[in-house]
Design a protein around this motif. Structure first.
Motif: not given
Length: 700
Positions: A94-116
């Protein structure tokens, strides 16, 4: 306690999703944990989009080339489509980590979706592309990022700030993207349904309360915003156990509620529909005189209508306590103590399914719209639909008031109205915008000709999109109102209201003007805001669209040659025999791909997505091929076991899927998961050998 809850969640995931979620793409020792992570992502989807376990399992695309995202679900039935994207992190303690690299990768994926740029994602993602494309084509989707984290501790404040900074570029005017934390407490409640939500016994204070005793007992009165915010802070989603919709954080209603509290808190009581709570019992604490202030003890309390209001109050109060605390809200407390069986469910359903009255409904009663409808009929012999729910005529026989408002917004001298329409069509029905667009006596010829122009621009953009990629495809998709605005400024419109004006002659200029306007607009976006900026933001933000439109209009008026789109934005069709042989030869010579490697096909442009996505989904083997290091026909298609060249196989697949026989650059469409396309790998191999991209190695 958290370890016990984690164990319970694990058992539920294994029971519900084993056999539904595929984990065979990972090594055997990892599969058990992969199932848990992907099952957690499925639960994250269900938290926003209620669906069966099988449907939730089908949303998973976690794996190679997931671009920092694990699952996606699209809801198209709402006025503004909703896209839910989930990233999940499992941890047995119950101690899952979520750091800066995960944030950046998630937002990169969103960018690619919005850029089609859908081809950047793996084959599991591809089956969702048609619905994602449809949602994005609406121009104003709502997107929720769900962080499904097996942890109890709050995220570090720096991580919250990084996410908030990252999504700020999408929310320059109104919230398009929001995020939610779905942690162990939420997850545990979700897997148990109503049984997981603890019985909420609490105390609330009502000001100027009233009492309804027949036939069933209920209290009503006003609650202060700080008290509602505190109630949600303590109980969170457990407060909505009986609500059929929970709190939709990114709905347009939610944003309006929040904005009202932050901008006009003293008006909130008047503008809000209020909150309805069902309770097992409602008992006054001490003396309670109707019309006064009293405290009530509630048992088994649940918000069944107004979940969005509660969540928005909590968020607004967290944003600015000083402003929001002045707000008040109407609250109903319905006691189920002496109600017949099923009465609570009837209240829940009834309060959530009433059709709301929209601003557009009031405008349909405007005498100017009634006259415009009559003018359409008598002057143009066309239909003009003003009431919601009436059948909309086909395009040859008329239009609706909504399409007319959109067209007038695009043709208005101020591009700000095009941004408003692209961001939220409901904004056009507010009195100031409505009067600016339609005026006191709208002219039927002007309205119909603007509608005809918008349709012509969209038709041409649809043709161009078939051959465009990346930002150019995004500009052609999201920029229809911006491009219409720019094109309108190039036409002879002074006599647009004259019945004798030859408007068809103006429309004949549209195809060429659209292509030029697209080039100028994209150049302006890149120049003003950078080539990595979001195109969708440029067409939704009132300040940005005005700067882009001004630059594009100025460029076209100067008579200069329109900017040529970057070759990377244009989908190559036929691949010459030499180029294909060169790429394959490079890969074979370098032994860059091992024999037996499994490759996957990814549609590269809009026509392929349109023609092939459903066909491949019917038989997943159609999207797979096995590689061999042979200069000729290196791909064995899984669907028939035969050997093909990359381009020859794609050409054959497209012919089977759609009847279209076209040459294509196959090496751009076949991917080694986690590594890149055949073109990408060939370029890497050349670079490793110290060769230029277009240069070939010497024969061995």
């Amino acid at each position: 306690m958290s370890v016990v809850q984690v164990r319970h969640v694990r058992q539920q995931i294994e029971t519900r999703f084993d056999g539904l979620i595929d984990s065979t793409d990972r090594p055997e020792p990892e599969r058990a944990d992969v199932l848990l992570t992907r099952g957690l992502a499925a639960l994250g989807i269900q938290s926003e989009h209620p669906c069966s376990d099988m449907e939730a399992a089908q949303t998973i695309f976690d794996g190679e080339d997931d671009r920092g995202l694990d699952a996606v679900a699209v809801q198209l039935q709402t006025r503004q489509p909703r896209i839910c994207l989930v990233q999940a992190k499992w941890n047995h303690q119950g101690r899952a980590k979520f750091g800066e690299s995960e944030v950046d990768r998630m937002l990169y994926g969103l960018d690619k979706i919005l850029d089609l740029e859908f081809h950047r994602f793996n084959r599991r993602f591809q089956q969702h592309v048609p619905e994602i494309q449809q949602a994005l084509d609406s121009g104003f989707p709502k997107i929720t990022l769900v962080l499904a984290l097996m942890r109890t501790e709050p995220l570090n404040g720096d991580i919250h700030r990084r996410i908030q900074e990252g999504i700020k570029k999408y929310n320059l005017v109104e919230d398009m993207v929001d995020y939610k934390i779905f942690d162990l407490r939420d997850i545990h409640r979700a897997i148990l349904g109503n049984a997981a939500a603890p019985r909420i016994d609490t105390k609330v204070r009502l000001e100027r309360f009233g009492l309804e005793e027949m036939p069933y007992k209920a209290m009503y009165g006003t609650m202060a915003v700080p008290e509602v915010a505190a109630l949600y802070e303590e109980h969170r989603r457990g407060l909505f156990a009986r609500n059929i919709r929970d709190a939709l954080d990114v709905s347009d209603v939610n944003v309006r509620i929040r904005n009202t509290l932050l901008e006009q808190p003293e008006h909130f009581w008047y503008f809000s529909n209020g909150i309805t709570m069902l309770c097992d019992t409602v008992k006054p604490v001490g003396a309670a005189v109707p019309g006064g202030v009293a405290d009530f003890h509630l048992t088994g309390a649940s918000v069944v209508n107004g979940a969005q209001t509660v969540r928005a109050i909590h968020k607004a109060y967290g944003t600015s306590k000083e402003k929001a605390q002045r707000g008040r809200v109407l609250v109903r407390l319905i006691s189920l103590e002496n109600c017949p069986p099923g009465f609570g469910d009837q209240v829940t359903i009834s309060t959530n399914t009433q059709n709301p009255i929209e601003d557009r409904d009031f405008k349909s009663r405007d005498p100017a719209q009634i006259k415009l409808r009559d003018d359409f009929a008598f002057q143009l012999h066309l239909s003009y639909v003003v009431k919601r729910g009436e059948p909309v005529p086909d395009r040859e026989h008329g239009c609706s008031i909504t399409e007319a408002a959109e067209a007038l917004a695009a043709a208005h001298p101020n591009a700000e109205y095009a941004a408003q329409a692209k961001r939220d069509l409901a904004a056009l029905w507010r009195d100031d915008a409505y009067r600016e667009l339609f005026g006191s006596e709208p002219d039927a010829y002007r309205v119909w000709r603007c509608v005809s122009l918008l349709r012509a621009v969209r038709d041409r953009l649809a043709e161009l999109r078939d051959g465009l990629l990346g930002r150019a495809a995004a500009a052609a998709s999201y920029g229809d109102l911006l491009i219409t605005h720019v094109v309108f400024r190039q036409l002879a419109t002074r006599t647009i209201e004259d019945p004798d004006t030859d408007w068809d002659a103006q429309l004949a200029r549209v195809p060429e003007l659209v292509e030029d306007a697209l080039g100028w607009a994209l150049q302006a976006i890149d120049f003003e805001y950078g080539s990595n900026s979001q195109v969708i933001a440029a067409v939704r933000n009132t300040e940005r669209i005005q700067r882009v439109a001004h630059a594009a209009v100025r460029g076209m008026a100067a008579g200069k040659t329109a900017p040529v789109l970057d070759p990377g934005y244009q989908a190559p069709e036929a691949e010459t025999r030499g180029r294909q042989v060169n790429a394959v030869k490079t890969l074979v010579t370098a032994r860059r791909i091992p024999d037996g490697a499994l490759l996957e096909f990814r549609p590269f442009n809009l026509p392929e997505r349109r023609e092939m996505a459903e066909w491949i989904a019917e038989d997943p083997d159609r999207g797979l091929a096995v590689w061999r290091n042979a200069a000729r026909d290196p791909l064995q298609w899984k669907a028939d076991g035969k050997w093909y060249s990359p381009s020859g196989l794609v050409r054959w697949m497209r012919l089977q899927a759609s009847g279209q026989d076209r040459s294509v650059q196959g090496t751009l469409r076949w991917y080694v998961p986690g590594q890149g396309s055949l073109v990408d790998l060939a370029e890497e191999a050349r670079a490793e050998q110290g060769l230029d991209v277009g240069e070939e190695p010497d024969e061995a």
